[in-house]
Design an enzyme around this catalytic site. Sequence first.
Site: not given
Ligand code: SDX
Length: 437
Positions: A313, A371
């Site tokens: 998140h 989720d």
């Molecule tokens: C919702 O914003 C809100 O409040 C949203 C929400 C709401 O109520 O409105 O809470 C609802 O959208 C919840 C989030 C649902 N999405 C998912 O579950 C999809 C999977 N999650 C990721 O796509 C991600 O965690 C995000 C999009 C939610 C957040 O991404 P960020 O903050 O942009 O973080 P990032 O992508 O920069 O990740 C940081 C690191 C990266 O690795 P490195 O580059 O440091 O090596 O963490 C990794 C990412 O690759 N990473 C994950 C991951 N989420 C982040 N790796 C594996 N699985 C994951 N789920």
Amino acid sequence: MTPSNVKATLSFSDGSPAMELPIYKGSIGPDVIDIRKLYAQTGKFTYDPGFLSTAACNSTITYIDGDKGELLYRGYPIEQLATQCDFLDTCYLLLYGELPNAQQQKDFDTLVTRHTMVNEQMQFYLRGFRRDAHPMAVMTGLVGALSAFYHDSTDIHNAKHREISAIRLIAKMPTLVAMAYKYGIGQPFIYPRNELSYSANFMRMMFATPCEEYVSNPVLVRAIDRIFILHADHEQNASTSTVRLCGSSGTNPFAAIAAGVACLWGPAHGGANEAALNMLKEIQREGGVEKIGEFIKRVKDKNSTVKLMGFGHRVYKNYDPRAKLMRETCHEVLEALGLHDDPLFKLAMSLEKIALEDEYFVARKLYPNVDFYSGIVQSALGIPVTLFTAIFALARTVGWIAQLNEMIADPEYKIGRPRQLYAGSVRRDVLPIAARA
Ligand code: SDX
């Protein structure tokens, strides 16, 4: 917002004149550095794609402490609202800032109940879709189309129009989501019933048929009501920011909420519950718990685009408090339905345990979000996977409206218009086609 006695000073190594920037404090959470005069005084923009360090507004509605894993709606912890209130109480709180007293609760419930029907013409709009259209395609269309039925109340700058549009949207979203579902499975639409509660009405419109009396299960009604509460609002997430930016042009509330529906559809946002359940089903098909290690390896592989859906998140760097409540609800529903051995729930709990012990997730502070479990409990309620995000949109509509109305009611608000760092071609002249390379 309260001026801090601390100022920020921006200085430049090339001797350009330094600039003092005021800092403001909220009631809780990070202070903000006011850069509104930055461009006028320095000719420079800030640069923050994804808005990781940018406060886009001053709000009093919802607060998230990502490190503590805390979520407050108007100051009330989500754990207390989800266990002591119902969704319409939560709607009242988000819209008006206080929980309703007994009379206010009765009046609000009656008002919403009396707006649950939609214009009969909506049925013909639905018939324009293929039966297998994704429900979010249908919902994006239906919500935007609502503005065509209420020419008497589309002036977003009129407080009375904002009020009745809020009630109409909150009241009609369950009816529209149920209609999108019934249309997809070829069953007749079920009209709302005024003697039922908001969530009981939704479950009946979803699962009743004209062929027999529908008896609702109070455990399942309570579960869907809690799902609505948990999804009601969440600060300036992508879809809420979309609604604010869209509404800032002065468009009508229905169009702004339709933009929020469209944004929520994405798998990185509201579409994650559908993606998380599909992920669990894929691991199940590949062999279940024994295959978790292999799946986690793919997630950690930089060359793969596989993510652990339902994890991570932007704000929570601790357990999403909604995920804990969703896991409890999941357990209650599965127990009530005699599905305590549900393989997907067991798989989800194993996956969660393994991920929370794995350095990759620990180092990146990736925890389950709202989720991760919501798909399992919605499946147990009989809701099809493709409808999960539409349910999320139903619940988040009140948050979108409260945030939109807060912006419009702020005399200082302006139309949102971000700037950019331009890295394209400098000025050049068009050559005749014969002279082009
Ligand atoms: C919702 O914003 C809100 O409040 C949203 C929400 C709401 O109520 O409105 O809470 C609802 O959208 C919840 C989030 C649902 N999405 C998912 O579950 C999809 C999977 N999650 C990721 O796509 C991600 O965690 C995000 C999009 C939610 C957040 O991404 P960020 O903050 O942009 O973080 P990032 O992508 O920069 O990740 C940081 C690191 C990266 O690795 P490195 O580059 O440091 O090596 O963490 C990794 C990412 O690759 N990473 C994950 C991951 N989420 C982040 N790796 C594996 N699985 C994951 N789920």
